[in-house]
Every structure is written in C-alpha cells, then in structure tokens.
Design a protein around this motif. Structure first.
Motif, PDB file in Angstrom:
ATOM      1  N   GLY A  86      62.380  64.490 146.175  1.00  0.00           N
ATOM      2  CA  GLY A  86      62.804  64.355 147.564  1.00  0.00           C
ATOM      3  C   GLY A  86      62.259  63.082 148.198  1.00  0.00           C
ATOM      4  O   GLY A  86      62.320  61.994 147.610  1.00  0.00           O
ATOM      5  N   GLU A  87      61.724  63.209 149.393  1.00  0.00           N
ATOM      6  CA  GLU A  87      61.168  62.055 150.104  1.00  0.00           C
ATOM      7  C   GLU A  87      60.041  61.395 149.327  1.00  0.00           C
ATOM      8  O   GLU A  87      59.796  60.193 149.449  1.00  0.00           O
ATOM      9  CB  GLU A  87      60.658  62.491 151.481  1.00  0.00           C
TER      10      GLU A  87
ATOM     11  N   GLY B 215      71.158  58.144 141.057  1.00  0.00           N
ATOM     12  CA  GLY B 215      70.784  59.551 141.078  1.00  0.00           C
ATOM     13  C   GLY B 215      72.005  60.443 141.067  1.00  0.00           C
ATOM     14  O   GLY B 215      73.143  59.955 141.109  1.00  0.00           O
ATOM     15  N   ASP B 216      71.766  61.756 141.014  1.00  0.00           N
ATOM     16  CA  ASP B 216      72.886  62.689 140.885  1.00  0.00           C
ATOM     17  C   ASP B 216      72.901  63.793 141.927  1.00  0.00           C
ATOM     18  O   ASP B 216      73.866  64.541 142.021  1.00  0.00           O
ATOM     19  CB  ASP B 216      72.842  63.354 139.497  1.00  0.00           C
ATOM     20  N   HIS B 217      71.822  63.917 142.721  1.00  0.00           N
ATOM     21  CA  HIS B 217      71.695  65.079 143.594  1.00  0.00           C
ATOM     22  C   HIS B 217      71.297  64.644 144.999  1.00  0.00           C
ATOM     23  O   HIS B 217      70.678  63.601 145.178  1.00  0.00           O
ATOM     24  CB  HIS B 217      70.647  66.041 143.011  1.00  0.00           C
ATOM     25  N   ILE B 218      71.623  65.482 145.980  1.00  0.00           N
ATOM     26  CA  ILE B 218      71.305  65.164 147.361  1.00  0.00           C
ATOM     27  C   ILE B 218      69.801  64.945 147.547  1.00  0.00           C
ATOM     28  O   ILE B 218      69.379  64.193 148.439  1.00  0.00           O
ATOM     29  CB  ILE B 218      71.822  66.281 148.303  1.00  0.00           C
ATOM     30  N   SER B 219      68.986  65.546 146.694  1.00  0.00           N
ATOM     31  CA  SER B 219      67.540  65.342 146.784  1.00  0.00           C
ATOM     32  C   SER B 219      67.139  63.919 146.389  1.00  0.00           C
ATOM     33  O   SER B 219      65.993  63.511 146.612  1.00  0.00           O
ATOM     34  CB  SER B 219      66.788  66.351 145.903  1.00  0.00           C
ATOM     35  N   ASP B 220      68.072  63.161 145.808  1.00  0.00           N
ATOM     36  CA  ASP B 220      67.819  61.757 145.465  1.00  0.00           C
ATOM     37  C   ASP B 220      68.158  60.815 146.618  1.00  0.00           C
ATOM     38  O   ASP B 220      68.009  59.596 146.488  1.00  0.00           O
ATOM     39  CB  ASP B 220      68.642  61.340 144.239  1.00  0.00           C
ATOM     40  N   LEU B 221      68.606  61.359 147.747  1.00  0.00           N
ATOM     41  CA  LEU B 221      69.110  60.508 148.823  1.00  0.00           C
ATOM     42  C   LEU B 221      68.044  59.547 149.352  1.00  0.00           C
ATOM     43  O   LEU B 221      68.332  58.363 149.585  1.00  0.00           O
ATOM     44  CB  LEU B 221      69.651  61.368 149.965  1.00  0.00           C
ATOM     45  N   ALA B 222      66.824  60.020 149.534  1.00  0.00           N
ATOM     46  CA  ALA B 222      65.764  59.137 150.037  1.00  0.00           C
ATOM     47  C   ALA B 222      65.514  57.979 149.074  1.00  0.00           C
ATOM     48  O   ALA B 222      65.309  56.839 149.506  1.00  0.00           O
ATOM     49  CB  ALA B 222      64.475  59.935 150.256  1.00  0.00           C
ATOM     50  N   MET B 223      65.549  58.258 147.786  1.00  0.00           N
ATOM     51  CA  MET B 223      65.398  57.210 146.775  1.00  0.00           C
ATOM     52  C   MET B 223      66.538  56.202 146.872  1.00  0.00           C
ATOM     53  O   MET B 223      66.317  54.980 146.857  1.00  0.00           O
ATOM     54  CB  MET B 223      65.367  57.833 145.372  1.00  0.00           C
TER      55      MET B 223
ATOM     56  N   ASP C 218      77.121  66.626 142.105  1.00  0.00           N
ATOM     57  CA  ASP C 218      76.729  67.262 143.358  1.00  0.00           C
ATOM     58  C   ASP C 218      77.734  66.892 144.440  1.00  0.00           C
ATOM     59  O   ASP C 218      77.790  65.744 144.876  1.00  0.00           O
ATOM     60  CB  ASP C 218      75.327  66.807 143.753  1.00  0.00           C
ATOM     61  N   PRO C 219      78.553  67.849 144.894  1.00  0.00           N
ATOM     62  CA  PRO C 219      79.589  67.542 145.894  1.00  0.00           C
ATOM     63  C   PRO C 219      79.028  66.905 147.167  1.00  0.00           C
ATOM     64  O   PRO C 219      79.671  66.037 147.768  1.00  0.00           O
ATOM     65  CB  PRO C 219      80.209  68.912 146.184  1.00  0.00           C
ATOM     66  N   LEU C 220      77.834  67.325 147.604  1.00  0.00           N
ATOM     67  CA  LEU C 220      77.253  66.752 148.827  1.00  0.00           C
ATOM     68  C   LEU C 220      76.964  65.270 148.658  1.00  0.00           C
ATOM     69  O   LEU C 220      77.291  64.451 149.525  1.00  0.00           O
ATOM     70  CB  LEU C 220      75.962  67.501 149.189  1.00  0.00           C
ATOM     71  N   LEU C 221      76.345  64.915 147.529  1.00  0.00           N
ATOM     72  CA  LEU C 221      76.040  63.504 147.298  1.00  0.00           C
ATOM     73  C   LEU C 221      77.314  62.714 147.029  1.00  0.00           C
ATOM     74  O   LEU C 221      77.444  61.555 147.457  1.00  0.00           O
ATOM     75  CB  LEU C 221      75.063  63.355 146.128  1.00  0.00           C
ATOM     76  N   GLU C 222      78.273  63.309 146.357  1.00  0.00           N
ATOM     77  CA  GLU C 222      79.533  62.617 146.087  1.00  0.00           C
ATOM     78  C   GLU C 222      80.254  62.282 147.397  1.00  0.00           C
ATOM     79  O   GLU C 222      80.847  61.207 147.527  1.00  0.00           O
ATOM     80  CB  GLU C 222      80.420  63.476 145.184  1.00  0.00           C
ATOM     81  N   LYS C 223      80.213  63.189 148.361  1.00  0.00           N
ATOM     82  CA  LYS C 223      80.860  62.916 149.658  1.00  0.00           C
ATOM     83  C   LYS C 223      80.176  61.743 150.365  1.00  0.00           C
ATOM     84  O   LYS C 223      80.849  60.855 150.918  1.00  0.00           O
ATOM     85  CB  LYS C 223      80.830  64.146 150.546  1.00  0.00           C
TER      86      LYS C 223
END
Length: 232
Positions: free
Chosen positions: A159-160, A184-192, A205-210
């Motif tokens: 995460g963060e 990355g592949d998952h919404i938890s990679d967003l901070a990275m 991961d649909p959330l990250l793909e969007k």
C-alpha cells in the motif's frame, strides 16, 4: 551529471502469476520439520481461517502483518532453505511474459530494476536472483538469535508503504522519480504508481484498470511465459 532512473515492479500477479507469500506458506507447512506429522492442507486451511478472523475487513496492510506473525519462532536458516526449494518447484508458466519483456527492455535502456513487494526477502530470494533486481524493496522480518520474532521492520512494503520505501531508495541512490516508471496490477499499487512519472499496469484488477483507462496509462495484458527458462 544526470540522475538515475528506475522502474519499480510489483511482483505477485505482475511478474509472477502466484501469491508468493501464501504459496510459500503452503510449501512450508508441507516440508518444515515442525509440521512433519501434520496434514499440510488442514494446517493451511486453519491458517487462512485464522487470518480471516483476525482481519475481517480484509485490509491488506493488516493481513500482511498478521501473516508474518505466523513466522514467530521459525528458524531463519530453515525458512531460507525451504524458500530456495519452493522457488525451484515453480513452473515456467509462473512468469508473466509482458512484464518480463518490459523488464528486459528497460534494463537495456539503462533503468535500475527494482522489485517492490509485501512478500519477504527470504521468500523472494530465488525470484530476486532470477530477475537480477538492482534493488529489492520487500518485507524485512525481525530476527533474534536466529529466529523470527513475528514482527516487521518498517517501512511495510505494501500500500502506501511501497511509496515510502521507493522515496527512501530514491533519496539514497539519487533516483529521479519523475523520470522513473512503475508497474503494478492491483489498486493497492496505486501509491507506488503515483509516485513516479510513468505508470504501467498488468490487467487483473477492474478498479486499477479503470483508473489506467481514465488517466491514459499503459496496460499490459497478462499472459504466461511458456519457455522452459526465464531469460532477463
């Protein structure tokens, strides 16, 4: 003098098509001395149930901490040995080819190659060697007198915490994050992903793909590698 640039890769489901922590945990229960008379599938099932009870909301940071509490009292040497054996059992199809191709390309272009994962250094040792990371930002587990205490040494690389670890590495090695990339592949990679100048995702991961579609980020379609060996 120009500053360094790097590409930061999440590992599970980005470079490898498995959850390294849980895959290794299953292997540990099947091969560790302390479980030699136990049913490894039953032990693993009990472990998963315990995690679900400890972290009912599924928070990844809390799950990560709870996971490593199970390492309390384990021998560092035994875990390192079993991790090497576990890595040797992984099939060639575990590698996610588009991400490997990206890694090879960026290495040729002079990028530092950095793995970033909530999995531990011990579990990822074989992957680290195979992919020849310049740096590996992974869970650091506290050890006392050769035994794991069950505690994590900050920063927690999930995460963060991934962004925190990346910024610390950048400061230490003069890495220009705006000239760097992350995958990355998952919404938890967003901070990275958001702490660098270029973002690339692997589907899953649909959330990250969007978010990737909305922001015009590069998307890699997940496919397995079929070669007998990984060449990076």
């Amino acid at each position: 003098m120009s500053r360094n640039k790097a590409i930061f890769f999440d590992i599970d489901d980005t470079l490898i098509a498995t959850k390294s922590m849980f895959d290794f945990q299953s292997y540990y229960y099947a091969h560790a001395c302390e479980y030699r008379h136990a049913d490894p599938k039953a032990v693993m099932s009990t472990f998963r149930q315990s995690l679900a009870q400890q972290v009912p909301d599924g928070c990844r940071e809390d799950l990560n901490r709870a996971f490593y509490r199970s390492f309390e009292g384990r021998s560092l040497i035994e875990v390192e040995t079993l991790a090497e054996e576990w890595f040797a059992t992984l099939p060639a199809s575990v590698w996610i080819e588009p991400a490997l191709a990206l890694l090879r390309k960026r290495r040729d272009e002079g990028y530092l190659i950095v793995g970033v994962s909530g999995s531990s250094h011990e579990i990822l040792s074989g992957i680290n060697s195979a992919l020849r990371f310049d740096h590996l930002l992974a869970a650091q587990l506290e050890v006392s007198f050769g035994l794991f205490t069950g505690e994590l040494i900050p920063p927690q690389t999930i995460g963060e915490g991934k962004a925190v670890a990346i910024r610390q590495l950048a400061d230490a090695h003069d890495i220009d994050l705006q000239s760097s990339a992350a995958c990355g592949d998952h919404i938890s990679d967003l901070a990275m992903l958001e702490c660098v100048g270029e973002q690339i995702i692997v589907t899953g991961d649909p959330l990250l793909e969007k978010i990737a579609r909305d922001r015009g980020w590069v998307t890699l379609t997940r496919t397995a590698k079929s070669d007998a060996e990984v060449h990076v």
